[in-house]
Write a protein that holds these residues in place. Structure first.
Motif, PDB file in Angstrom:
ATOM      1  N   GLU A  19       0.822  -1.212   0.000  1.00  0.00           N
ATOM      2  CA  GLU A  19       0.000   0.000   0.000  1.00  0.00           C
ATOM      3  C   GLU A  19       0.853   1.258   0.000  1.00  0.00           C
ATOM      4  N   GLY A  20       1.957   1.195  -0.701  1.00  0.00           N
ATOM      5  CA  GLY A  20       2.741   2.412  -0.902  1.00  0.00           C
ATOM      6  C   GLY A  20       3.957   2.589  -0.023  1.00  0.00           C
ATOM      7  N   LYS A  21       3.995   1.866   1.100  1.00  0.00           N
ATOM      8  CA  LYS A  21       5.177   1.990   1.962  1.00  0.00           C
ATOM      9  C   LYS A  21       6.350   1.203   1.357  1.00  0.00           C
ATOM     10  N   THR A  22       7.572   1.593   1.739  1.00  0.00           N
ATOM     11  CA  THR A  22       8.735   0.803   1.326  1.00  0.00           C
ATOM     12  C   THR A  22       9.472   0.342   2.583  1.00  0.00           C
ATOM     13  N   LEU A  23      10.428  -0.539   2.392  1.00  0.00           N
ATOM     14  CA  LEU A  23      11.178  -1.051   3.541  1.00  0.00           C
ATOM     15  C   LEU A  23      11.833   0.074   4.321  1.00  0.00           C
ATOM     16  N   ALA A  24      12.259   1.137   3.602  1.00  0.00           N
ATOM     17  CA  ALA A  24      12.927   2.254   4.258  1.00  0.00           C
ATOM     18  C   ALA A  24      12.002   2.952   5.259  1.00  0.00           C
TER      19      ALA A  24
ATOM     20  N   THR B  35       6.989 -14.523  15.155  1.00  0.00           N
ATOM     21  CA  THR B  35       6.424 -14.737  13.833  1.00  0.00           C
ATOM     22  C   THR B  35       7.551 -15.095  12.874  1.00  0.00           C
ATOM     23  N   GLY B  36       7.407 -16.196  12.186  1.00  0.00           N
ATOM     24  CA  GLY B  36       8.435 -16.608  11.236  1.00  0.00           C
ATOM     25  C   GLY B  36       8.589 -15.579  10.127  1.00  0.00           C
ATOM     26  N   PRO B  37       9.781 -15.452   9.574  1.00  0.00           N
ATOM     27  CA  PRO B  37      10.017 -14.389   8.596  1.00  0.00           C
ATOM     28  C   PRO B  37       9.110 -14.459   7.361  1.00  0.00           C
ATOM     29  N   PHE B  38       8.792 -15.654   6.897  1.00  0.00           N
ATOM     30  CA  PHE B  38       7.961 -15.713   5.684  1.00  0.00           C
ATOM     31  C   PHE B  38       6.535 -15.248   5.982  1.00  0.00           C
ATOM     32  N   THR B  39       6.024 -15.661   7.114  1.00  0.00           N
ATOM     33  CA  THR B  39       4.672 -15.238   7.501  1.00  0.00           C
ATOM     34  C   THR B  39       4.641 -13.731   7.760  1.00  0.00           C
ATOM     35  N   LEU B  40       5.699 -13.222   8.394  1.00  0.00           N
ATOM     36  CA  LEU B  40       5.756 -11.776   8.627  1.00  0.00           C
ATOM     37  C   LEU B  40       5.870 -11.027   7.296  1.00  0.00           C
ATOM     38  N   ALA B  41       6.667 -11.568   6.380  1.00  0.00           N
ATOM     39  CA  ALA B  41       6.803 -10.933   5.062  1.00  0.00           C
ATOM     40  C   ALA B  41       5.458 -10.916   4.340  1.00  0.00           C
ATOM     41  N   LEU B  42       4.702 -11.976   4.519  1.00  0.00           N
ATOM     42  CA  LEU B  42       3.374 -12.014   3.899  1.00  0.00           C
ATOM     43  C   LEU B  42       2.447 -10.977   4.536  1.00  0.00           C
ATOM     44  N   HIS B  43       2.562 -10.808   5.850  1.00  0.00           N
ATOM     45  CA  HIS B  43       1.791  -9.741   6.503  1.00  0.00           C
ATOM     46  C   HIS B  43       2.137  -8.389   5.874  1.00  0.00           C
ATOM     47  N   LEU B  44       3.416  -8.195   5.605  1.00  0.00           N
ATOM     48  CA  LEU B  44       3.847  -6.884   5.099  1.00  0.00           C
ATOM     49  C   LEU B  44       3.487  -6.688   3.626  1.00  0.00           C
ATOM     50  N   MET B  45       3.611  -7.738   2.828  1.00  0.00           N
ATOM     51  CA  MET B  45       3.431  -7.597   1.378  1.00  0.00           C
ATOM     52  C   MET B  45       2.063  -8.056   0.879  1.00  0.00           C
TER      53      MET B  45
ATOM     54  N   PHE C 180      14.844  -8.388   6.168  1.00  0.00           N
ATOM     55  CA  PHE C 180      14.337  -7.443   7.179  1.00  0.00           C
ATOM     56  C   PHE C 180      13.556  -8.195   8.258  1.00  0.00           C
ATOM     57  N   CYS C 181      12.702  -9.107   7.822  1.00  0.00           N
ATOM     58  CA  CYS C 181      11.879  -9.862   8.779  1.00  0.00           C
ATOM     59  C   CYS C 181      12.753 -10.757   9.666  1.00  0.00           C
ATOM     60  N   THR C 182      13.863 -11.205   9.115  1.00  0.00           N
ATOM     61  CA  THR C 182      14.793 -12.022   9.898  1.00  0.00           C
ATOM     62  C   THR C 182      15.444 -11.191  10.997  1.00  0.00           C
ATOM     63  N   ARG C 183      15.816  -9.936  10.648  1.00  0.00           N
ATOM     64  CA  ARG C 183      16.391  -9.046  11.691  1.00  0.00           C
ATOM     65  C   ARG C 183      15.384  -8.896  12.836  1.00  0.00           C
ATOM     66  N   ILE C 184      14.123  -8.762  12.470  1.00  0.00           N
ATOM     67  CA  ILE C 184      13.090  -8.604  13.503  1.00  0.00           C
ATOM     68  C   ILE C 184      12.992  -9.881  14.346  1.00  0.00           C
ATOM     69  N   GLY C 185      13.025 -11.025  13.666  1.00  0.00           N
ATOM     70  CA  GLY C 185      12.960 -12.299  14.383  1.00  0.00           C
ATOM     71  C   GLY C 185      14.106 -12.435  15.378  1.00  0.00           C
ATOM     72  N   LEU C 186      15.298 -12.029  14.962  1.00  0.00           N
ATOM     73  CA  LEU C 186      16.463 -12.113  15.845  1.00  0.00           C
ATOM     74  C   LEU C 186      16.258 -11.230  17.077  1.00  0.00           C
ATOM     75  N   LYS C 187      15.752 -10.034  16.844  1.00  0.00           N
ATOM     76  CA  LYS C 187      15.515  -9.102  17.958  1.00  0.00           C
ATOM     77  C   LYS C 187      14.447  -9.645  18.895  1.00  0.00           C
ATOM     78  N   MET C 188      13.363 -10.125  18.297  1.00  0.00           N
ATOM     79  CA  MET C 188      12.257 -10.631  19.120  1.00  0.00           C
ATOM     80  C   MET C 188      12.726 -11.795  19.988  1.00  0.00           C
ATOM     81  N   SER C 189      13.516 -12.680  19.400  1.00  0.00           N
ATOM     82  CA  SER C 189      13.952 -13.827  20.203  1.00  0.00           C
ATOM     83  C   SER C 189      14.900 -13.341  21.305  1.00  0.00           C
ATOM     84  N   GLU C 190      15.663 -12.310  21.015  1.00  0.00           N
ATOM     85  CA  GLU C 190      16.544 -11.740  22.047  1.00  0.00           C
ATOM     86  C   GLU C 190      15.704 -11.189  23.215  1.00  0.00           C
TER      87      GLU C 190
END
Lengths: 221, 539
Positions: free
Chosen positions: B97-102, B138-148, B169-179
């Motif tokens: 919907e118009g947003k980018t990763l940045a 949330t696994g990275p693929f499922t999170l990526a699907l949420h985003l895209m 990007f979703c993997t970085r989030i997963g790493l942080k969340m598990s931390e």
């Protein structure tokens, strides 16, 4: 069979949308469903024939491959995209009545459930097999299904759910539909749904894959 | 053994005495304490109360703090639609919907509902130091699907680089969340990636494996355990999932447990699952739950297997069904019972028990697994054995050990569901609990009294007075009534003055008296001539 029709079927089967599309790699640079459908029409192939002997043939192959776990959602979506690109060329013939559809299929994700991947896949497959699809969207209540079946006489109804908690709403909807239109046929599907469950709620058909539903519909035209 | 220790053992593929049990309680915790899903998932206190209640009720070895795959997505700007009986659903996809990763950033530990779960984790950790706490991300693929949105599926082919960037990007989030979750006290991090069930193994290996492997490696570096949860038809990817180096894979009923077992053990990792969520746990009864749990336990075995529901428990799963699983897990004797029943139930004929318990004696049946090998059964049999002689031959008792086929048939004919059970004249009297002597005697005595009453009733007779003269008949009737009262008998008296009817009794001239004994002699069978003669002699 017309060579063009065979090529169109291939494009649908492998998800080749148009010439510019990079996917699938083995068909790179070749004409896609878009160009080939136009060409067929220009050469005087009947729209009905393009649908029956081209698009539907490809779609059926995808349906079977999907059932057999040879392709998955991404590939089916590519096929569906190729299909809908071809359909744009055929649209006028549908509207004029020159192309006849097998019947009407009303589909929706049941009340409380917002998941639409499964429902969309099914509607693409059913449409790709020559049915008119009335897609009511997600979170569809019993009254909406009832209103739709009253509007489209003799239509089949399909209920989709992804959540274990919303699939129970299928029972209520099935009852409402059958009360409103005795003899109406209701098919159910979705990840948590099983045939046992289908029996329990008194629905008429269950399939674990879209192709099974298409076969059920075709057998009951 | 404490839950965490037991799970560690199972994760390490060491044989265990008892299979560890991890009910995936998510919003079901809210159901247990009477709050809706939204209130529950937004409140540390409610989560702590719900999980505590679940621990109390279900006696688990490990439990998730929450089960919500929308938590990260919400922080990243996906709009959620909340529901009362379900976790929320993602209804908008920022990158479509118009947003980018940045425009997106990696959440810090104070954003969104992260503090709600980390605080709940801390409190639960303190309260239950020996229990394994699962932190779910949330696994990275499922999170990526949420985003895209579903565009991601076509972009796998049309724009693979873009998908890779989002996955990273979703993997970085997963790493942080598990931390965050490990810091708060979780023992096991579960990467929950159900959407991977929708892709083929090649796509999985290309777009998922590199990313989730990084998360599992990181968890291992932090010296915690990891699990890879998928639900849905993910059979094609099990091998690829194991190759991502998690410590465990957990699957649902869509995949046969023995299939997963074979692959996981070959790859040297543990596995879990796959109690059937809907047909059994949500919609079935306790028997269904026990049967399904036993099937899982028997298939899974005692090495590297963790018993769990296939996925997040539906909110309104009847607690009784989960408790039935709990009981079974903790009681190997119950497992034997269910196993025996199941083995035999399919080939059952049921006896016709219509006339059971009509004999003169009172029959006491004790249905057991086998009183020699099962303590509760033994006590129940002994209770009956002690009491029966006091009735001096009026009570007959038998044991039916269901290790024998006909005993199983007998059991189902009497509609007995639990072991051990005492039936008195074919009626279920005591289930599971050994009755105190007094109660057992009272129950048998009650049945004896009932039978006696029945007998008296069945002896009810009739006296017919036949005569044309009503006055004479009245006189005779009075005499008979007096006799009946004096003898304390229950006899009905009828007066017949109609000539043809009198003639039917062979009476030509009144007054006459006929006695009739209406005792039922036989039903539904043709008696032999000798038997009929005996009856006639009685008259």
């Amino acid at each position: 069979m017309n060579d063009l029709l065979r090529k169109i079927a291939d494009c649908i089967e492998f998800g080749k949308i148009n010439k510019a599309a990079p996917y699938p790699p083995q068909m790179k640079g070749q004409d896609g469903a878009d160009e080939l459908t136009r060409q067929a029409l220009d050469e005087g192939v009947k729209a009905q024939e393009i649908l029956t002997s081209g698009l539907m043939v490809g779609m059926e192959k995808v349906g079977i491959k999907f059932r057999e776990n040879k392709v998955f959602v991404p590939q089916v979506l590519m096929s569906a995209k190729a299909m809908s690109t071809a359909m744009i060329h055929l649209k006028p013939y549908f509207l004029s009545g020159e192309v006849k559809q097998k019947g009407t299929f009303i589909i929706g994700t049941v009340e409380g459930d917002l998941h639409d991947i499964g429902k969309n896949l099914v509607s693409m497959m059913v449409e790709g097999n020559g049915w008119k699809v009335v897609d009511l969207g997600t979170d569809v209540k019993a009254e909406q299904f009832v209103a739709a079946i009253k509007e489209h006489e003799n239509a089949f109804v399909g209920l989709s759910a992804l959540l274990t908690t919303t699939m129970v709403n299928m029972e209520k909807i099935t009852k409402a539909v059958k009360e409103a239109v005795p003899g109406a046929k209701v098919a159910v599907g979705g990840a948590p749904v099983t045939d046992d469950f289908r029996k329990k709620i008194g629905a008429d058909a269950y399939s674990s894959d879209p192709q099974g539903l298409v076969e059920y519909l075709n057998a009951n035209v | 053994m404490k839950g965490l220790e037991l799970l560690k053992k199972a994760f390490a593929l060491q044989p265990v005495e008892r299979v560890p049990w991890v009910p995936f309680v998510g919003v079901h915790g809210g159901f247990l304490i009477g709050v809706d899903a939204e209130t529950y998932l937004k409140s540390t206190d409610k989560i702590v109360a719900g999980v505590s209640k679940a621990i109390e009720e279900y006696n688990p070895d490990g439990i998730p703090v929450i089960f919500d795959l929308q938590l990260e997505a919400e922080i990243l700007g996906c709009r959620l639609q909340w529901a009362l009986h379900n976790p929320p659903a993602v209804v908008s996809h920022p990158l479509a919907e118009g947003k980018t990763l940045a425009d997106l950033h990696i959440p810090n530990s104070s954003e969104g509902r992260i503090p709600v779960i980390t605080e709940a984790t801390r409190q639960l950790r303190k309260k239950y130091p020996d229990l394994a706490l699962y932190g779910l991300i949330t696994g990275p693929f499922t999170l990526a699907l949420h985003l895209m949105g579903t565009d991601i599926f076509m972009k796998l082919f049309e724009a693979p680089d873009e998908v890779n960037e989002v996955m990273d990007f979703c993997t970085r989030i997963g790493l942080k969340m598990s931390e965050y979750l490990i810091e708060a006290g979780c023992d096991i991090i579960a990467v929950v990636d159900p959407m991977t069930s929708q892709i083929d193994p090649v796509t999985f290996e290309t777009f998922v494996t590199p990313f989730v492997s990084e998360i599992f490696d990181d968890i291992r570096k932090k010296q915690k355990l990891s699990s890879f949860f998928v639900c849905g038809h993910a059979q094609q990817n099990i091998e690829a999932m194991c190759d991502c180096r998690p410590d465990n894979v957990s699957i649902d009923e869509n995949i046969p447990l023995d299939f997963v077992k074979q692959i996981a053990l070959k790859k040297g990792i543990s596995f879990g699952g796959n109690l059937r969520l809907t047909v059994v746990l949500l919609m079935g009864n306790e028997d269904d739950a026990r049967e399904d749990a036993l099937a899982c336990l028997d298939l899974g075995g005692k090495t590297g297997f963790i018993l769990a529901p296939g996925c997040d428990l539906p909110m309104e799963t009847p607690p009784a069904n989960i408790k039935a699983v709990t009981e079974l897990v903790h009681d190997s004797y119950k497992q034997d019972v269910v196993r025996e029943l199941e083995k035999k139930e399919s080939t059952l004929d049921v006896f016709n028990m219509k006339d059971y318990g009509q004999a003169d004696k009172v029959i006491v049946d004790v249905i057991t697994l086998d009183s020699e090998s099962c303590a509760p059964c033994q006590y129940m049999v002994e209770a009956v054995k002690r009491v029966a002689p006091q009735f001096e031959g009026v009570v007959e008792w038998r044991e039916h050990a269901i290790k024998k086929m006909d005993a199983v048939t007998f059991m189902s004919s009497l509609m007995v569901k639990n072991i051990p059970t005492i039936c008195i004249d074919g009626k279920i009297a005591f289930v599971s609990q050994i009755p105190p002597k007094g109660e057992l005697i009272a129950a048998i005595q009650k049945r004896i009294n009932e039978k006696l009453k029945l007998r008296i009733k069945s002896k009810r007779s009739e006296i017919l007075i036949l005569g044309e003269d009503a006055a004479v008949c009245r006189e005779i009737n009075a005499k008979i009534q007096r006799a009946i009262t004096e003898l304390g008998k229950d006899v009905e008296v009828k007066v017949i003055t109609d000539k043809p009817q009198m003639a039917a009794f062979g009476v030509v001239k009144g007054p006459a008296v006929v006695t009739v004994n209406y005792k039922l002699k036989s039903e539904g069978a043709e008696p032999s001539l000798d038997v009929v003669k005996e009856w006639i002699k009685e008259l």
